[in-house]
Design a protein around this motif. Sequence first.
Motif, short mmCIF file in Angstrom:
data_model
loop_
_atom_site.label_atom_id
_atom_site.label_comp_id
_atom_site.label_asym_id
_atom_site.label_seq_id
_atom_site.Cartn_x
_atom_site.Cartn_y
_atom_site.Cartn_z
N GLY A 125 0.86 -50.93 -14.59
CA GLY A 125 -0.14 -49.74 -14.40
C GLY A 125 0.47 -48.94 -13.43
N GLY A 126 -0.43 -47.99 -13.05
CA GLY A 126 -0.19 -46.87 -12.15
C GLY A 126 -0.57 -47.42 -10.89
N THR A 127 -0.14 -46.75 -9.80
CA THR A 127 -0.28 -46.96 -8.57
C THR A 127 -1.48 -47.85 -7.69
OG1 THR A 127 0.99 -45.11 -7.76
CG2 THR A 127 -0.13 -46.17 -6.02
N ASP A 128 -2.67 -47.34 -8.46
CA ASP A 128 -4.05 -47.91 -7.61
C ASP A 128 -4.84 -48.38 -8.94
OD1 ASP A 128 -3.58 -47.73 -5.04
OD2 ASP A 128 -4.58 -45.61 -5.06
N GLY A 129 -3.92 -48.87 -10.30
CA GLY A 129 -4.79 -49.18 -11.57
C GLY A 129 -5.25 -50.49 -11.27
N HIS A 130 -4.57 -51.47 -10.56
CA HIS A 130 -5.20 -52.60 -10.45
C HIS A 130 -6.44 -52.72 -9.57
CE1 HIS A 130 -3.19 -51.93 -6.43
NE2 HIS A 130 -3.98 -52.82 -5.78
N LYS A 131 -6.87 -51.59 -8.82
CA LYS A 131 -7.85 -51.65 -8.12
C LYS A 131 -9.16 -51.39 -9.13
CE LYS A 131 -6.08 -50.26 -3.54
NZ LYS A 131 -5.76 -49.15 -2.75
N TYR A 132 -8.89 -50.52 -10.01
CA TYR A 132 -9.63 -50.19 -11.02
C TYR A 132 -9.91 -51.20 -11.95
CZ TYR A 132 -12.42 -46.75 -14.00
OH TYR A 132 -13.50 -46.16 -14.54
N VAL A 133 -9.07 -51.94 -12.39
CA VAL A 133 -9.06 -52.95 -13.19
C VAL A 133 -9.80 -54.35 -12.62
CG1 VAL A 133 -7.77 -55.00 -14.18
CG2 VAL A 133 -7.04 -52.56 -14.41
N ASN A 134 -9.52 -54.50 -11.19
CA ASN A 134 -10.24 -55.44 -10.37
C ASN A 134 -11.83 -55.10 -10.71
OD1 ASN A 134 -11.04 -57.52 -8.49
ND2 ASN A 134 -10.43 -56.13 -6.85
N GLY A 135 -12.16 -53.86 -9.90
CA GLY A 135 -13.67 -53.41 -10.27
C GLY A 135 -14.17 -53.79 -11.48
N VAL A 136 -13.60 -53.22 -12.53
CA VAL A 136 -14.48 -53.38 -13.80
C VAL A 136 -14.46 -55.04 -14.14
CG1 VAL A 136 -14.20 -53.02 -16.31
CG2 VAL A 136 -13.61 -51.13 -14.59
N LEU A 137 -13.40 -55.69 -14.01
CA LEU A 137 -13.51 -57.17 -14.61
C LEU A 137 -14.28 -58.04 -13.50
CD1 LEU A 137 -9.95 -57.77 -15.79
CD2 LEU A 137 -11.80 -57.35 -16.89
N ASN A 138 -14.54 -57.30 -12.24
CA ASN A 138 -15.38 -58.13 -11.17
C ASN A 138 -16.87 -57.73 -11.63
OD1 ASN A 138 -15.13 -60.19 -9.03
ND2 ASN A 138 -13.59 -58.58 -7.97
N GLY A 139 -17.19 -56.70 -12.28
CA GLY A 139 -18.55 -56.23 -12.80
C GLY A 139 -18.73 -57.13 -13.75
N LEU A 140 -17.82 -57.26 -14.87
CA LEU A 140 -17.80 -57.97 -16.14
C LEU A 140 -18.26 -59.68 -15.77
CD1 LEU A 140 -15.64 -56.49 -18.69
CD2 LEU A 140 -18.42 -56.59 -18.60
N ALA A 141 -17.60 -60.24 -14.92
CA ALA A 141 -17.36 -61.49 -14.70
C ALA A 141 -18.79 -62.37 -14.74
CB ALA A 141 -16.57 -62.01 -13.44
N LYS A 143 -21.61 -61.42 -15.88
CA LYS A 143 -22.30 -61.22 -17.17
C LYS A 143 -21.55 -62.25 -18.21
CE LYS A 143 -23.25 -57.55 -20.59
NZ LYS A 143 -23.33 -56.50 -21.17
N LEU A 144 -20.46 -62.07 -18.31
CA LEU A 144 -19.55 -62.94 -19.31
C LEU A 144 -19.39 -64.35 -18.79
CD1 LEU A 144 -17.19 -60.17 -20.48
CD2 LEU A 144 -19.47 -60.78 -21.45
N ARG A 145 -19.33 -64.81 -17.77
CA ARG A 145 -19.03 -66.04 -17.20
C ARG A 145 -20.04 -66.48 -16.07
NH1 ARG A 145 -13.85 -68.19 -17.73
NH2 ARG A 145 -12.89 -67.57 -19.26
N SER A 146 -21.16 -66.27 -16.23
CA SER A 146 -22.39 -66.36 -15.11
C SER A 146 -22.45 -67.72 -14.63
CB SER A 146 -23.89 -65.87 -15.78
OG SER A 146 -24.04 -66.76 -16.76
#
Length: 160
Positions: A125-141, A143-146
């Motif tokens: 991905g792009g330069t800071d894309g990993h930070k975005y992915v981290n934020g979204v997946l950390n927000g989902l975890a 809910k989906l793996r409570s």
Amino acid sequence: MSTTTPPRKSATKPPRSRAREFAVQALYQHLVGKQDAESIDQFTRGLSGFHKADSVHYDALLHGCIREAAQLDALIVPLLDRKLEEISPIERAVMWIGTYEFLHAPDVPWRVVLNECIELAKEFGGTDGHKYVNGVLNGLAPKLRSVEVEADRATGKARP
């Protein structure tokens, strides 16, 4: 002094990590080129190094993410700070993989899913894309793996 060179990082990657790498590339082709899963699958299986990937996990990711794209997007969209169409196709593919694994790969710990996806975003991905992915997946975890996330929080392994 040793004259041998250390193995390349990619030479030591586990088969499932390799499967995710091929899946993110295949999903990118789907998102950008609008190609069907079968055509992408045939092409990807012919790529160098595919034989070292966990082909069963790759199949689950490629076909599962495409089949469940609308469901995955519905889970991801509430956590975005922009329109889905403005998300890089690589980051979207990585978020699909993470969300799909949260839902369908209970044998993979949520923290492993998160770390693997961050690494994919860094690599492709792009330069800071990993930070975005981290934020979204950390927000989902949570809910989906409570249960798993709460257990980690209770033992101090997860951030609040």
